[in-house]
Design a protein around this motif. Structure first.
Motif, PDB file in Angstrom:
ATOM      1  N   CYS A 181       4.397  59.004  98.847  1.00 26.90           N
ATOM      2  CA  CYS A 181       5.471  58.521  97.979  1.00 26.90           C
ATOM      3  C   CYS A 181       4.939  58.121  96.607  1.00 26.90           C
ATOM      4  N   GLU A 191      12.966  57.402  99.058  1.00 32.05           N
ATOM      5  CA  GLU A 191      11.983  58.478  99.058  1.00 32.05           C
ATOM      6  C   GLU A 191      11.280  58.600 100.404  1.00 32.05           C
ATOM      7  N   ILE A 192      11.024  57.478 101.038  1.00 34.22           N
ATOM      8  CA  ILE A 192      10.244  57.519 102.273  1.00 34.22           C
ATOM      9  C   ILE A 192      10.979  58.275 103.386  1.00 34.22           C
ATOM     10  N   ARG A 195      10.845  62.069 102.446  1.00 30.60           N
ATOM     11  CA  ARG A 195       9.524  62.607 102.793  1.00 30.60           C
ATOM     12  C   ARG A 195       9.384  62.757 104.306  1.00 30.60           C
TER      13      ARG A 195
END
Length: 239
Positions: A181, A191-192, A195
């Protein structure tokens, strides 16, 4: 059979009123589960005496239960988790807010969901099942719903609540995700999960009740909203 240990990360900034209550609640519900755990408090130089309160709690409950890993200044939510996980001894990492918006009573449901399905991540959701938000006015609910809707359309994350911050991770999974990240603030939570989907990690959801803070001021301001929009556009372009 060895029981898994859980490390609960609590980033704090000006939470002197909330910290004793959330700590007591976590200890109450984790003790009922009869599993090993530790609470890691990561204070970012709070001027209101939060760290002094954390030290008192450590003296009250023990250094094994309360682990203090303070930093000198406010460096962002993402880096707080990075800092905390370096010191975590648990097999699983649980992240939650210290302002009482996340109730520890949901931890047992998250652990059960993870164990039953051997999930990599379990995230609390305000927008599915009997989950909900309490204490927000119509404008803030509208902003939250709108932001979540836009992220669903642009990013298709596979979870109903992409911006939530009440989550349970396998430690090695969170370590890998953190390394990948680039976001540091509120966008980090978004974002995590994106991903995680890229890597093919398994994600489950547990409906939670999110309650607006009673003590202290909300840290969500104009700069955070701008940061969110920039982060959303970055993830849309790069994922």
């Amino acid at each position: 059979m060895k029981k898994n240990k859980y490390s609960i990360l609590l980033p704090t900034y000006n939470e002197i009123e909330n910290l004793p209550i959330i700590t007591w609640l976590i200890i109450k519900y984790m003790s009922e589960l009869e599993i090993p755990y530790e609470i890691i408090i990561i204070d970012d130089g709070s001027p209101d005496g939060t760290l002094d309160m954390a030290k008192k709690l450590q003296n009250l409950y023990s250094k094994d239960t309360i682990v203090l890993r303070p930093r000198e200044k406010k460096l962002g939510l993402g880096t707080a988790y990075m800092h905390g996980i370096k010191h975590a001894k648990g097999d699983f990492i649980l992240i939650m807010d210290a302002d009482l918006s996340h109730h520890p009573k949901f931890i047992s449901q998250m652990i059960k969901e993870q164990e039953e399905k051997n999930l990599d991540i379990v995230t609390g959701t305000r927008y599915n099942g009997n989950g909900g938000v309490y204490g927000w006015d119509f404008k803030r609910k509208l902003i939250s719903r709108g932001a979540n809707f836009i992220t669903q359309v642009l990013l298709r994350p596979g979870v109903s609540d992409l911006t939530g911050s009440f989550r349970l991770y396998k430690k090695e999974v969170l370590e890998k995700l953190i390394q990948s990240c680039v976001s540091k603030g509120y966008v980090f939570q978004m974002e995590i999960i994106v991903r995680a989907k890229q890597y093919g990690y398994t994600i489950g959801e547990v409906p939670i009740s999110f309650v607006d803070r009673v003590y202290g001021e909300s840290k969500l301001g104009r700069s955070e909203i701008i940061q969110f929009i920039k982060g959303l556009l970055y993830l849309f372009v790069t994922t």
